[in-house]
Design an enzyme around this catalytic site. Structure first.
Site, PDB file in Angstrom:
ATOM      1  N   ASP A  10       2.302  -2.973 -10.660  1.00 57.33           N
ATOM      2  CA  ASP A  10       2.011  -3.036  -9.232  1.00 57.33           C
ATOM      3  C   ASP A  10       0.869  -2.061  -8.961  1.00 57.33           C
ATOM      4  OD1 ASP A  10       2.496  -3.620  -6.422  1.00 57.33           O
ATOM      5  OD2 ASP A  10       3.356  -1.618  -6.265  1.00 57.33           O
ATOM      6  N   SER A  11       0.317  -2.132  -7.761  1.00 57.08           N
ATOM      7  CA  SER A  11      -0.735  -1.189  -7.393  1.00 57.08           C
ATOM      8  C   SER A  11      -0.180   0.225  -7.221  1.00 57.08           C
ATOM      9  CB  SER A  11      -1.388  -1.626  -6.087  1.00 57.08           C
ATOM     10  OG  SER A  11      -0.420  -1.581  -5.057  1.00 57.08           O
ATOM     11  N   CYS A  73       3.912  -7.510  -7.621  1.00 61.26           N
ATOM     12  CA  CYS A  73       2.989  -7.235  -6.519  1.00 61.26           C
ATOM     13  C   CYS A  73       2.554  -8.575  -5.929  1.00 61.26           C
ATOM     14  CB  CYS A  73       1.785  -6.473  -7.067  1.00 61.26           C
ATOM     15  SG  CYS A  73       0.467  -6.240  -5.878  1.00 61.26           S
ATOM     16  N   GLU A 157       3.149   4.907   0.260  1.00 65.33           N
ATOM     17  CA  GLU A 157       2.694   5.673  -0.914  1.00 65.33           C
ATOM     18  C   GLU A 157       2.693   7.177  -0.622  1.00 65.33           C
ATOM     19  OE1 GLU A 157       1.780   4.883  -4.129  1.00 65.33           O
ATOM     20  OE2 GLU A 157       2.308   2.773  -3.872  1.00 65.33           O
ATOM     21  N   CYS A 190       5.398  -8.132   0.409  1.00 64.16           N
ATOM     22  CA  CYS A 190       4.752  -7.023  -0.293  1.00 64.16           C
ATOM     23  C   CYS A 190       5.896  -6.224  -0.903  1.00 64.16           C
ATOM     24  CB  CYS A 190       3.954  -6.159   0.686  1.00 64.16           C
ATOM     25  SG  CYS A 190       3.364  -4.619  -0.037  1.00 64.16           S
ATOM     26  N   HIS A 192       6.186  -3.272  -1.604  1.00 64.56           N
ATOM     27  CA  HIS A 192       6.420  -1.949  -1.011  1.00 64.56           C
ATOM     28  C   HIS A 192       7.394  -2.027   0.168  1.00 64.56           C
ATOM     29  CE1 HIS A 192       2.817  -0.716  -3.207  1.00 64.56           C
ATOM     30  NE2 HIS A 192       2.993   0.528  -2.818  1.00 64.56           N
TER      31      HIS A 192
END
Ligand code: DGL
Length: 277
Positions: A10-11, A73, A157, A190, A192
């Site tokens: 994932d990012s 992701c 993040e 997403c 996240h």
């Protein structure tokens, strides 16, 4: 039987939200996770950049002898899955969007009335139109509405979750969107976003939240079982988590995700993005 690890990437920290479901459904499987925390977010970047970063990480994971690649992701799944499948034609690759779209189609099938479904994600995911295309391609009557929420990933993040700033940001993106389209189900498009599930439940208690991770891990299990590639042992299970920037938040998120599983050791390391070149 195949005891090699499954590569997840994932990012940033988002893809970690798939891991608890993996531990529940496939407790013998070992994970190598790569979060590109130094270059996150991907969702507001050009597609060529997302592709370049994704190839670097996937090449690295493939060099670690993984038996399957999970693109944990939505942004990468929306923009690069076909290219990744072409690059590694013999490797099973599971993205996060197809399994969720299939679940929506299954849920709608045979229903007289279709409830309005919202999809939230990054600019790249929403801009790709992939969720709508896959679902409406199978069921044109489904009412789907999308909204890009580019500030969610940077806040998550940074670990700004249980916080008024996050609540205000959620309201900024979603209050009018939900009201205007009378959204009843919301796809967390997403990886996240499961980290802000509690905020969403508190702010919009009437909404049904659809988190793709159960569908994604279900698909992983189905493919591994079909190819006779499930792992068979749970001895010295050690997951490895790599990040291009080993931020405090990445370590906190790992602790949060793995806290319930005392049997599992997690080793985490910094592995810079430059070293991927
Ligand atoms: N977890 C990623 C996703 O599912 C976040 C992308 C980003 O870095 O913007 O889209």
């Amino acid at each position: 039987m195949d005891n090699r690890p499954i590569g997840f990437f994932d990012s940033g920290v988002g893809g970690l939200t798939c891991i608890p479901t993996l531990q529940k459904l496939l407790p013998n499987e070992r994970v190598i996770y790569y979060g590109d925390t130094a270059r996150t977010p991907y969702g507001s970047k050009a597609i060529d950049t997302i592709k370049k970063f994704s190839f670097q990480i996937a090449d690295y994971l493939v060099s670690r002898d993984i038996k399957m690649l999970v693109i944990a992701c939505n942004t990468i799944s929306a923009t690069c899955i076909d290219d990744l499948r072409k690059r590694y034609p013999d490797l099973p690759i599971v993205g996060v969007i197809e399994p969720m779209a299939e679940r929506i189609i299954r849920d709608q099938r045979g229903r007289m009335e279709h409830v309005p479904i919202g999809v939230i994600g990054t600019k790249a995911t929403i801009g790709s139109g992939v969720y709508t295309e896959l679902v409406k391609g199978q069921d044109a009557d489904t009412q789907m509405y999308s909204r890009a929420c580019p500030l969610f990933v940077p806040l998550i993040e940074e670990g700004i979750i249980d916080d008024e700033i996050m609540d205000l940001t959620i309201k900024h993106y979603l209050d009018d969107f939900i009201k205007e389209h009378e959204i009843q189900k919301l796809v967390l498009g997403c990886t996240h976003y499961p980290f802000i599930k509690k905020n969403l439940r508190r702010l919009y208690p009437q909404l049904e939240l659809l988190n793709p991770s159960a569908e994604v891990i279900g698909e992983v299990k189905r493919i591994l079982a079909k190819k006779d590639m499930l792992a068979d042992e749970h001895m010295n299970l050690e997951h490895q988590c790599y990040a291009s920037d080993l931020s405090e938040n990445f370590q906190n998120m790992i602790d949060m995700v793995f806290e319930d599983d005392q049997d599992v050791k997690v080793k985490f390391k910094k592995f810079s993005a430059e070293a991927l070149d």
